[in-house]
Design an enzyme around this catalytic site. Structure first.
Site, short mmCIF file in Angstrom:
data_model
loop_
_atom_site.label_atom_id
_atom_site.label_comp_id
_atom_site.label_asym_id
_atom_site.label_seq_id
_atom_site.Cartn_x
_atom_site.Cartn_y
_atom_site.Cartn_z
N ALA A 168 0.80 -1.23 0.00
CA ALA A 168 0.00 0.00 0.00
C ALA A 168 0.83 1.27 0.00
O ALA A 168 0.30 2.35 -0.23
CB ALA A 168 -0.95 0.00 1.20
N ARG B 106 9.28 8.30 -3.49
CA ARG B 106 10.64 8.50 -4.02
C ARG B 106 10.87 7.84 -5.39
O ARG B 106 11.97 7.92 -5.94
CB ARG B 106 11.66 7.99 -3.00
CG ARG B 106 11.84 8.99 -1.86
CD ARG B 106 13.08 8.69 -1.07
NE ARG B 106 12.86 7.59 -0.13
CZ ARG B 106 13.81 6.75 0.26
NH1 ARG B 106 15.03 6.85 -0.23
NH2 ARG B 106 13.54 5.79 1.12
N GLY C 264 5.41 -6.20 -1.05
CA GLY C 264 5.43 -6.04 -2.50
C GLY C 264 6.66 -5.32 -3.02
O GLY C 264 6.99 -5.41 -4.20
N ALA D 131 17.36 -13.82 -52.58
CA ALA D 131 17.39 -12.50 -51.93
C ALA D 131 16.20 -11.66 -52.36
O ALA D 131 15.78 -11.67 -53.50
CB ALA D 131 18.67 -11.79 -52.30
N ALA E 166 13.83 -15.22 -61.38
CA ALA E 166 14.07 -14.00 -60.59
C ALA E 166 13.17 -12.87 -61.06
O ALA E 166 12.82 -12.78 -62.24
CB ALA E 166 15.53 -13.59 -60.70
N ARG F 91 8.03 -12.46 -65.66
CA ARG F 91 8.81 -11.28 -65.97
C ARG F 91 8.53 -10.91 -67.42
O ARG F 91 8.36 -11.79 -68.27
CB ARG F 91 10.25 -11.75 -65.83
CG ARG F 91 11.28 -10.73 -65.71
CD ARG F 91 12.62 -11.40 -65.97
NE ARG F 91 13.01 -12.37 -64.96
CZ ARG F 91 13.84 -13.37 -65.23
NH1 ARG F 91 14.30 -13.61 -66.44
NH2 ARG F 91 14.19 -14.20 -64.27
C1 UD1 Z 1 9.49 -1.45 8.49
C2 UD1 Z 1 9.57 -2.08 9.88
C3 UD1 Z 1 11.02 -2.10 10.30
C4 UD1 Z 1 11.86 -2.86 9.28
C5 UD1 Z 1 11.66 -2.27 7.89
C6 UD1 Z 1 12.31 -3.14 6.85
C7 UD1 Z 1 7.47 -1.51 10.97
C8 UD1 Z 1 6.84 -0.60 11.98
N1 UD1 Z 1 8.79 -1.31 10.79
O1 UD1 Z 1 9.89 -0.12 8.64
O2 UD1 Z 1 11.16 -2.72 11.58
O3 UD1 Z 1 13.23 -2.82 9.63
O4 UD1 Z 1 10.26 -2.20 7.59
O5 UD1 Z 1 12.24 -2.47 5.62
O6 UD1 Z 1 6.84 -2.38 10.45
N2 UD1 Z 1 3.03 -0.36 4.21
C9 UD1 Z 1 1.68 -0.46 3.93
N3 UD1 Z 1 0.79 0.30 4.63
C10 UD1 Z 1 1.18 1.15 5.59
C11 UD1 Z 1 2.55 1.28 5.88
C12 UD1 Z 1 3.45 0.51 5.16
O7 UD1 Z 1 1.29 -1.24 3.05
O8 UD1 Z 1 0.31 1.80 6.18
C13 UD1 Z 1 3.99 -1.17 3.47
C14 UD1 Z 1 4.89 -0.31 2.62
O9 UD1 Z 1 4.38 -0.21 1.31
C15 UD1 Z 1 6.19 -1.06 2.63
C16 UD1 Z 1 6.18 -1.81 3.95
O10 UD1 Z 1 4.83 -1.82 4.39
O11 UD1 Z 1 6.22 -2.03 1.62
C17 UD1 Z 1 7.09 -1.19 4.98
O12 UD1 Z 1 6.62 0.09 5.28
P1 UD1 Z 1 7.59 1.26 5.64
O13 UD1 Z 1 6.80 2.43 6.02
O14 UD1 Z 1 8.62 1.43 4.59
O15 UD1 Z 1 8.28 0.68 6.96
P2 UD1 Z 1 9.69 1.03 7.52
O16 UD1 Z 1 9.59 2.31 8.20
O17 UD1 Z 1 10.71 0.87 6.48
#
Ligand code: UD1
Ligand code: CA
Length: 457
Positions: free
Chosen positions: A11, A16, A102, A377, A420, A437
């Site tokens: 989600a 970035r 994902g 050819a 040809a 031809r």
């Molecule tokens: C999370 C972990 C952290 C770990 C790191 C590894 C938590 C609180 N922390 O941190 O311990 O070291 O991943 O990369 O879980 N996502 C959703 N919905 C949300 C929030 C996030 O689907 O509401 C998904 C994001 O798309 C992403 C993943 O969860 O794929 C991780 O979310 P992100 O916010 O990047 O977590 P980190 O802060 O990196």
């Protein structure tokens, strides 16, 4: 073993990436990141797969419609714990639930299988990093038992020195997970519901917490930017190249090869620089692929040589054929053994019999070409009248003179010869010379025009 559910978190917005496309649909090795994870989930034989998506409208469920999965929207996104909670109504209590991501596309089946046998209770996938900045740290007691996970932003300077980090991937009994998720609070520095807080809850409840490690660090690398995506792409291509080398394939340069799918090679296969393989490609023993060739969904039988800059798409090639340089086999081309297809020859939806040759500048479309046929050819099968496509049949041992147009539907009989420069609109009989031809004539005494003198006044 208990039945397995897999929840894939997808989600996140992917700010970035600077893209209008949801992050998890960006491709690695020719396949959307999320699809890599779904394929891995499928290979684990999960009972239920649940994808939690958020951004990009219905783009994610639409792009992955071929998978038997539940797509659940998370709106708004209040953290990883909140994300998993959205999936819970779709999961049966009498099972285990694994959480994948994902945007962590290269997680491997063997690592997840390791987690399944790591023990009862909660299983965390952790990794040791010399640069742990940004990750949740794994807190252990003096006996090495896991106590909790502390997020970077909530950690003390001391805790930040810990190098064992949370990959985010975990496995939990579904009933317990449901119970823990219901109790999550968002009273942390980010105001989010952290999935990681379930670890301390498990410990408080006396539930065992086990850890497993991935076989390779690249398996748990997450993607947040195009730079990270490009780096992981190269990592994966290096892994593919090493796998091929380990099986005895000769690679002119392991750093200049791209496998976007599955490449299966026999013995003594050699691949020159800059080649791209897409979909499922198999190269049998002694196949050689020249530089900068692109081969997609094709089977190439033993001893065939593909010379530089050739394109082969959704086609099969027999043994000991010579293809290229600069040849193009479009979908539905089937070459039998010992066929030769040379430079600037395009073949589409056609069969070319054993030992037949089309060596230069030709278009063979919707044709059935027999064995030992020589296509001169500049030969063109005129397969299209602007509205419909028609077939050309060229029987065994025919000889098609250069610069011939075969206007389909048309048949050239066994052993027939076409003079040809002919435009053939009617069937040419077996064994005879057919040509269309106009006769060559010479005008004796003809003079070239000369420049007229301008009138002078
Ligand atoms: C999370 C972990 C952290 C770990 C790191 C590894 C938590 C609180 N922390 O941190 O311990 O070291 O991943 O990369 O879980 N996502 C959703 N919905 C949300 C929030 C996030 O689907 O509401 C998904 C994001 O798309 C992403 C993943 O969860 O794929 C991780 O979310 P992100 O916010 O990047 O977590 P980190 O802060 O990196
Ligand atoms: Ca992250």
């Amino acid at each position: 073993m208990s039945p397995l559910n897999i929840v894939i978190l997808a989600a996140g917005k992917g700010t970035r990436m600077y893209s209008n496309q949801p992050k998890v649909l960006h491709a690695l090795a020719g396949k959307p990141m999320l699809q890599h994870v779904l394929d891995c989930a499928k290979a684990l034989q999960a009972e239920q797969i649940c994808v939690v998506y958020g951004h990009g409208g219905e783009a994610v469920p639409q792009a992955m419609a071929q998978y038997e999965a539940e797509f659940v929207i998370q709106e708004p996104q209040l953290g990883t714990g909140h994300a998993v909670r959205q999936a819970m109504p779709h999961l049966d209590d009498n099972s285990l639930t694994m959480v994948l991501y994902g945007d962590v596309p290269l997680i491997q089946l063997q690592t997840l299988q390791q987690m399944r046998v790591a023990g009862d209770g909660l299983v965390l996938l952790t990794v040791n990093l010399t640069q742990p900045t940004g990750y949740g740290r794994i807190m252990r007691d003096a006996d090495g038992r896991v106590l909790s996970i502390v997020e970077e932003k909530d950690a003390t300077p001391e805790q930040r020195k810990i190098q064992e980090v949370n990959t985010g991937i975990l496995l939990a009994p579904t009933q317990m997970l449901r119970h823990w998720l219901a109790q999550l609070k968002n009273n942390n520095s980010q105001g989010e519901y952290y999935l990681t807080d379930i670890v301390a809850m498990a410990v408080a409840q006396g539930v065992e917490v086990h850890t497993a490690q991935p076989a390779h660090a690249w398996e748990v690398e997450g993607i947040n930017s195009k730079t990270q995506l490009a780096v992981l792409e190269r990592t994966w291509q290096r892994v593919e190249a090493q796998r091929l080398l380990a099986h005895g394939v000769t690679l002119a340069d392991p750093a200049r090869l791209d496998v976007r799918g599955t490449l299966i090679c026999g013995r003594d296969v050699a691949i020159d620089v800059g080649c791209i393989f897409e979909g499922t490609v198999s190269l049998a023993d002694n196949v050689r692929v020249g530089p900068y060739s692109i081969i997609r969904n094709a089977n190439i039988a033993q001893g065939t040589q593909v010379a530089a800059y050739s394109h082969i798409d959704s086609s099969s090639v027999g043994a000991n054929c010579h293809i290229g340089p600069y040849a193009r086999l479009r979908p539905g081309s089937h070459l039998h053994d010992d066929a030769h297809v040379g430079n600037f020859v395009e073949i589409k939806n056609s069969e070319v019999g054993a030992g037949s040759k089309a060596n230069h500048l030709s278009y063979i479309g919707d044709a059935t070409v027999g064995a030992r046929v020589n296509i001169g050819a500049g030969t063109i099968t005129c397969n299209y009248d602007g509205a419909n496509k028609f077939r050309t049949i060229i029987e065994d041992d025919a000889f098609i003179g250069s610069d011939t147009q075969l206007v389909a539907p048309v048949r050239v009989g066994k052993g027939a010869t076409i003079g040809a420069g002919s435009t053939i609109t009617k069937d040419a009989p077996d064994g005879e010379l057919t040509l269309s031809r106009s006769k060559q004539i010479t005008i004796n005494g003809w003079k070239r025009p000369v420049k007229q003198a301008k009138d002078k006044k």
